[in-house]
Design an enzyme around this catalytic site. Structure first.
Site, PDB file in Angstrom:
ATOM      1  NE  ARG A 106      -3.261  -0.200   2.862  1.00 35.76           N
ATOM      2  CZ  ARG A 106      -3.737  -0.535   3.974  1.00 35.76           C
ATOM      3  NH1 ARG A 106      -3.425   0.082   5.121  1.00 35.76           N
ATOM      4  NH2 ARG A 106      -4.440  -1.594   4.075  1.00 35.76           N
ATOM      5  CG  HIS A 151      -0.931  -3.129   4.307  1.00 32.74           C
ATOM      6  ND1 HIS A 151      -1.256  -4.108   3.358  1.00 32.74           N
ATOM      7  CD2 HIS A 151      -1.514  -2.856   5.407  1.00 32.74           C
ATOM      8  CE1 HIS A 151      -2.388  -4.785   4.175  1.00 32.74           C
ATOM      9  NE2 HIS A 151      -2.501  -4.020   5.408  1.00 32.74           N
ATOM     10  CG  ASP A 158      -5.282  -6.277   4.784  1.00 44.11           C
ATOM     11  OD1 ASP A 158      -4.768  -6.473   5.760  1.00 44.11           O
ATOM     12  OD2 ASP A 158      -5.586  -5.001   4.445  1.00 44.11           O
ATOM     13  CD  GLU A 240      -6.718  -4.671  11.045  1.00 45.93           C
ATOM     14  OE1 GLU A 240      -5.813  -5.102   9.934  1.00 45.93           O
ATOM     15  OE2 GLU A 240      -6.997  -3.374  10.935  1.00 45.93           O
ATOM     16  CG  HIS A 243      -2.936  -6.916   9.340  1.00 48.87           C
ATOM     17  ND1 HIS A 243      -3.017  -5.507   8.713  1.00 48.87           N
ATOM     18  CD2 HIS A 243      -1.792  -6.716   9.738  1.00 48.87           C
ATOM     19  CE1 HIS A 243      -1.758  -4.831   8.895  1.00 48.87           C
ATOM     20  NE2 HIS A 243      -0.959  -5.749   9.535  1.00 48.87           N
TER      21      HIS A 243
END
Length: 271
Positions: A106, A151, A158, A240, A243
């Site tokens: 990301r 990320h 994810d 999460e 994740h």
């Protein structure tokens, strides 16, 4: 005006024009986008069987619009993380399942987009699905949004698990009615993932991997995903279920900002 005077005037005008051109700012060249280090690869070049549903390339995410930096719907990872994911995929395929990634590398500009959105308390267009029980003013304090993301280092992703043969997932239509991400699977937005108890990116404590309210098949499914990834070197973020980070990270202290695009990669790594 004499011929000599006219000639001198023309010379002066030409000189002035040349000086003006010289003084004018040069045409700005488009700023070159940063490139990924050679250690980054497209996941598809390592394992084309892993399903990719890149949510931030689409408007179906907690912001409600495509996110900055996602120029193509593709998963990019550091090569060791991609190869480890390939090992996990082979093990799951033998059981009749496939991995599906929602997000991989990301860029920092995407994280910055999240931060701007979180600071705009009036924009709650996706609240009914992604954070119905959380006040938007608490997203930073509760840890759902941060100014930096693992990320951006390239070894975090994810993902979920899909039972084969995979059924198609219909696209989200902006403006359609939304339902809570923690509701029963048949009431949540359609996703071909096996039932994990919540949808992806659900800002709710039910998303905590070991939340005791998650039992039965939902618990078994979370354990299936975590066990498959832990065996090949990934660690789960407890808050999460989706994740995971591959360890050791190649770039533990670097937050990259090259766009998600084949052009960011080198040669065959971008295929």
């Amino acid at each position: 005006m004499t011929g000599l005077a006219r000639s001198l005037r023309n010379i002066a005008v030409s000189a002035t024009a040349l000086l003006a051109v010289a003084a004018a700012p040069a045409h700005a060249e488009p700023k070159a986008e940063p490139k990924a280090p050679e250690e980054f690869v497209a996941l598809r070049s390592v394992d084309p069987t892993i399903i990719q549903e890149m949510r931030y390339f689409t408007p179906h995410n907690f912001v409600g619009e495509p996110i900055d930096g996602y120029k193509k719907p593709m998963c990019i990872l550091t090569e060791p993380a991609a190869k480890a994911l390939h090992k996990a995929q082979r093990a799951l395929l033998r059981k009749g399942y496939s991995l599906k990634v929602y997000d991989c590398y990301r860029p920092q500009r995407a994280v910055d987009h999240f931060v701007r959105w979180a600071e705009d308390l009036d924009d709650e267009r996706m609240k009914a699905e992604f954070y119905p029980r959380v006040d938007k003013s608490r997203l930073f304090e509760d840890g759902y949004i941060a100014e930096k993301s693992g990320h951006s280092r390239g070894s975090t992703l994810d993902l979920t698990v899909v039972r084969l043969p995979a059924k198609p997932t219909r696209p989200y239509v902006p403006g359609e009615p939304l339902t809570p991400c923690y509701g029963p699977k048949e009431q949540r937005f359609p996703d071909n993932s096996i039932d994990m108890g919540t949808g992806f990116d659900c800002f709710d404590t039910l998303s905590h991997t070991d939340d005791p309210r998650i039992t039965g098949k939902q618990r078994a499914h979370r354990d299936l995903l975590r066990d498959a990834l832990v065996k090949v070197g990934f660690t789960n973020l407890p808050e999460e279920w989706w994740h995971f980070t591959y360890k050791p990270e190649l770039f533990p202290d670097t937050y990259f900002d090259f766009p998600v695009s084949p052009r960011s990669l080198h040669g065959k790594h971008g295929k």
